[in-house]
Design an enzyme around this catalytic site. Sequence first.
Site, mmCIF file in Angstrom:
data_model
loop_
_atom_site.group_PDB
_atom_site.id
_atom_site.type_symbol
_atom_site.label_atom_id
_atom_site.label_comp_id
_atom_site.label_asym_id
_atom_site.label_seq_id
_atom_site.Cartn_x
_atom_site.Cartn_y
_atom_site.Cartn_z
ATOM 1 N N ASN A 89 -0.946 -0.647 -9.746
ATOM 2 C CA ASN A 89 -1.206 -2.155 -9.750
ATOM 3 C C ASN A 89 -2.788 -2.258 -10.097
ATOM 4 O O ASN A 89 -3.443 -1.936 -9.255
ATOM 5 C CB ASN A 89 -0.965 -2.789 -8.608
ATOM 6 C CG ASN A 89 -1.370 -4.293 -8.865
ATOM 7 O OD1 ASN A 89 -1.594 -4.884 -9.428
ATOM 8 N ND2 ASN A 89 -1.213 -4.815 -7.604
ATOM 9 N N LYS A 103 -4.312 -4.617 -10.832
ATOM 10 C CA LYS A 103 -4.997 -5.982 -10.495
ATOM 11 C C LYS A 103 -5.977 -6.488 -11.544
ATOM 12 O O LYS A 103 -5.691 -6.384 -12.649
ATOM 13 C CB LYS A 103 -5.842 -5.854 -9.068
ATOM 14 C CG LYS A 103 -4.704 -5.093 -8.041
ATOM 15 C CD LYS A 103 -5.437 -5.247 -6.640
ATOM 16 C CE LYS A 103 -4.364 -4.591 -5.897
ATOM 17 N NZ LYS A 103 -4.828 -4.641 -4.373
ATOM 18 N N HIS A 124 3.345 -10.312 -4.677
ATOM 19 C CA HIS A 124 2.281 -9.465 -4.314
ATOM 20 C C HIS A 124 1.283 -10.373 -3.256
ATOM 21 O O HIS A 124 1.246 -11.675 -3.495
ATOM 22 C CB HIS A 124 1.268 -8.972 -5.284
ATOM 23 C CG HIS A 124 0.203 -8.178 -4.734
ATOM 24 N ND1 HIS A 124 -0.928 -8.406 -4.049
ATOM 25 C CD2 HIS A 124 0.356 -6.709 -4.891
ATOM 26 C CE1 HIS A 124 -1.486 -7.200 -3.721
ATOM 27 N NE2 HIS A 124 -0.765 -6.229 -4.099
ATOM 28 N N GLU A 167 -1.575 -10.891 -2.675
ATOM 29 C CA GLU A 167 -2.777 -11.456 -3.278
ATOM 30 C C GLU A 167 -2.209 -12.712 -3.975
ATOM 31 O O GLU A 167 -3.092 -13.632 -4.101
ATOM 32 C CB GLU A 167 -3.503 -10.707 -4.277
ATOM 33 C CG GLU A 167 -4.125 -9.314 -3.191
ATOM 34 C CD GLU A 167 -4.550 -8.205 -3.986
ATOM 35 O OE1 GLU A 167 -4.479 -8.285 -5.295
ATOM 36 O OE2 GLU A 167 -4.772 -7.164 -3.202
ATOM 37 N N GLU A 175 4.318 -3.728 1.650
ATOM 38 C CA GLU A 175 2.542 -3.467 1.499
ATOM 39 C C GLU A 175 2.023 -4.201 2.746
ATOM 40 O O GLU A 175 1.955 -5.732 2.591
ATOM 41 C CB GLU A 175 2.143 -3.872 0.136
ATOM 42 C CG GLU A 175 2.668 -3.259 -1.129
ATOM 43 C CD GLU A 175 1.520 -3.534 -2.070
ATOM 44 O OE1 GLU A 175 1.256 -2.540 -2.625
ATOM 45 O OE2 GLU A 175 1.480 -4.742 -2.468
ATOM 46 N N GLY A 185 -6.365 -2.027 0.096
ATOM 47 C CA GLY A 185 -7.679 -1.987 -0.178
ATOM 48 C C GLY A 185 -8.649 -1.839 0.818
ATOM 49 O O GLY A 185 -9.910 -1.940 0.918
ATOM 50 N N SER A 240 -3.577 1.358 0.235
ATOM 51 C CA SER A 240 -4.403 2.344 0.546
ATOM 52 C C SER A 240 -3.829 3.784 0.383
ATOM 53 O O SER A 240 -4.462 4.928 0.942
ATOM 54 C CB SER A 240 -5.095 2.487 1.998
ATOM 55 O OG SER A 240 -6.076 1.225 2.014
HETATM 56 P P1 PGA Z 1 -4.457 -0.573 -2.573
HETATM 57 O O1 PGA Z 1 -3.514 -1.723 -3.278
HETATM 58 O O2 PGA Z 1 -3.784 0.805 -3.046
HETATM 59 O O3 PGA Z 1 -5.798 -0.723 -3.431
HETATM 60 O O4 PGA Z 1 -4.628 -0.622 -1.163
HETATM 61 C C1 PGA Z 1 -2.452 -1.500 -3.078
HETATM 62 C C2 PGA Z 1 -1.806 -2.910 -3.671
HETATM 63 O O5 PGA Z 1 -2.469 -4.024 -3.556
HETATM 64 O O6 PGA Z 1 -0.781 -2.832 -4.520
#
Ligand code: PGA
Length: 248
Positions: free
Chosen positions: A10, A12, A93, A95, A163, A169, A207
């Site tokens: 992803n 983003k 997601h 976010e 997640e 992150g 992560s």
């Molecule tokens: P990350 O993000 O691997 O940077 O923690 C995962 C995600 O939000 O899908």
Amino acid sequence: MARRKYVVGNWKMNGLVAALGEAQAIFAAAGTHPSVDVALCPPFTLIGAMVTAAPGAAVGGQDCHAAASGAFTGSVAASMLVDTGASLVIVGHSERREGFGETDADVKAKAEAALAAGLSVILCVGEPREVRESGGAIDYVLAQIAGSLPESFDPARLAIAYEPIWAIGTGLVPTVVDVADMHGAIRTKLREQSGAAATIRILYGGSVNGENAAELLDAGDVDGALVGGASLTAGKFVPIVEAAAALG
Ligand code: PGA
């Protein structure tokens, strides 16, 4: 039943045309591991170019609108993703849920629209830190699934991504036992709600990197990974694909 491992990047809101070389390197390496399904979800602006740069690769969107078309400035319909060569889309997601106020009902409508347009769907769920700390993570996530799982679907075209928000992150990851417990609970819930639990892949996200992928991917009921930061370069992403391939 054996489910193929699925590793999805992803990107983003990252990636300009100059990043297409990384995607090509990722898909070239993925081609040497045919036991693993690999996909990248770049920003909308790169989907068409990535499909052209890596013919046959699985490229997806990070969101879509639930409506087929209309006065929704700035939004993209599922059919538009298909039109640009995408074969999958991420919905729900955290976010999007947190930053754009998407509810379970919104996520369900988006998933249903995407499936109707012919896309595969990765439906994200996950708890905030305070819910994990209060011991309510499994109930919270199962309620998200109850509210956002499409009414009917082809289980081969739907994956769930667990997640935990506090792991995205941050470099923090749940214990392998906590991941396995959550994935097992999700599988049980899917069996109750859809009857198709054996086929649906459940990905872990938050992560994931080349160092922890082998352990996380080997946890019970983990069928793959949804990867953010470590998916932006072949150097970081390919080791995760290799970890999945090593597990068969
Ligand atoms: P990350 O993000 O691997 O940077 O923690 C995962 C995600 O939000 O899908």
